[in-house]
Scaffold this motif. Structure first.
Motif, PDB file in Angstrom:
ATOM      1  N   SER A 156      -5.203 -33.027  13.844  1.00 49.11           N
ATOM      2  CA  SER A 156      -6.646 -32.534  13.852  1.00 49.11           C
ATOM      3  C   SER A 156      -7.224 -32.154  12.638  1.00 49.11           C
ATOM      4  O   SER A 156      -6.615 -31.150  12.025  1.00 49.11           O
ATOM      5  CB  SER A 156      -6.850 -31.977  15.157  1.00 49.11           C
ATOM      6  N   GLU A 157      -8.384 -32.273  12.454  1.00 44.78           N
ATOM      7  CA  GLU A 157      -9.313 -31.521  11.641  1.00 44.78           C
ATOM      8  C   GLU A 157      -8.995 -29.925  11.729  1.00 44.78           C
ATOM      9  O   GLU A 157      -9.082 -29.187  10.787  1.00 44.78           O
ATOM     10  CB  GLU A 157     -10.703 -31.825  11.416  1.00 44.78           C
ATOM     11  N   GLN A 161      -7.557 -27.383   8.882  1.00 42.64           N
ATOM     12  CA  GLN A 161      -8.288 -26.308   8.420  1.00 42.64           C
ATOM     13  C   GLN A 161      -7.707 -24.886   8.619  1.00 42.64           C
ATOM     14  O   GLN A 161      -7.604 -24.140   7.751  1.00 42.64           O
ATOM     15  CB  GLN A 161      -9.692 -26.349   8.930  1.00 42.64           C
ATOM     16  N   HIS A 175      -1.543 -34.591   6.530  1.00 44.11           N
ATOM     17  CA  HIS A 175      -2.586 -35.038   7.608  1.00 44.11           C
ATOM     18  C   HIS A 175      -1.444 -35.419   8.817  1.00 44.11           C
ATOM     19  O   HIS A 175      -2.033 -35.911   9.744  1.00 44.11           O
ATOM     20  CB  HIS A 175      -3.285 -36.194   7.187  1.00 44.11           C
TER      21      HIS A 175
END
Length: 246
Positions: A156-157, A161, A175
């Motif tokens: 997930s983003e 992050q 990713h």
């Protein structure tokens, strides 16, 4: 379910190391499921001290939760590298076997099948876990459904992050990852989840006292009969008073 809240990560790490030691002392061929990330470093530091004091690991097998796709074992941010740097190279006696998924396997589907077979043949006695800010365990991300077996997952983003602090730039964060599935985690005889810091408080509270739901993967641990949550005061700060009278 047990909740233990400590003054510092160092104190918590000592407690977790003693839980790992008890498995090694009382199981003929102990299997430890291991995790990576900054949260578990105090646990490994304390565990190394026990090994230095005479704890024999020669009968122990270790199986790691996950690995980034695309990072070789020698890459400084791979989980192979993390385990060598933070644990294995410091041990006076090495585990009989140590396993981490191969994130650069030519056929990742076959690698997942191989890893499932490994877990099946080596039932895990104690599984060490961290928790993501979104409630993920291993790299099992929040979703409408959770895969039971080892699989390749798109991160997930939020996770990308969060993990960017370990890389030169967020663009270098992989990713995808290979991760042990939820079923394998829940099949461990004992689970110890470690969480520190205010940024983990919401995920901890939702996982411990909320409903069991796939968009908070760690809430699945409520279905397990032997789980210990090892926290500091910040990560425990949003727990209801009946669980921790803070």
């Amino acid at each position: 379910m047990r909740i233990r809240v400590f003054e510092s990560p160092k104190d918590a790490g000592i407690y977790v190391a003693t839980l790992m030691e008890q498995v090694i002392l009382h199981v003929e061929r102990p299997v430890l499921g291991l995790a990576t990330g900054s949260t578990v470093i105090p646990c490994y530091q304390a565990f190394r001290s026990l090994a230095d004091c005479g704890l024999d690991l020669s009968r122990t097998v270790t199986i790691n939760l996950d690995e980034y796709v695309g990072l070789s074992a020698d890459h400084a941010q791979s989980y192979h590298y993390f385990m060598r740097e933070n644990l294995f190279q410091h041990l006076p006696t090495k585990p009989e076997e140590s396993h981490v998924p191969n994130g650069v396997a030519a056929n990742l589907e076959e690698e997942c099948k191989r890893y499932d077979a490994l877990i099946q043949s080596h039932p895990i006695d104690l599984q060490l876990l961290g928790i993501g800010v979104n409630g993920h365990i291993g790299f099992n991300e929040p979703s409408h459904s959770l895969l039971s077996r080892t699989h390749v997952v798109s991160l997930s983003e939020e996770t990308i992050q969060s993990n960017a602090r370990f890389f030169d730039t967020v663009k270098n964060v992989p990713h995808q990852a290979v991760t042990m599935g939820v079923q394998a985690i829940l099949q461990a005889k004992q689970i110890v989840l470690v969480a520190f810091g205010k940024n983990k408080a919401k995920a901890v509270a939702e996982s411990v006292s909320g409903s069991v739901q796939t968009n908070v993967p760690a809430s699945m641990l409520q279905l397990h009969r032997d789980v210990t949550w090892v926290l500091d005061k910040e990560s425990a700060s949003l727990l209801p008073g009946e669980l921790w009278p803070h």
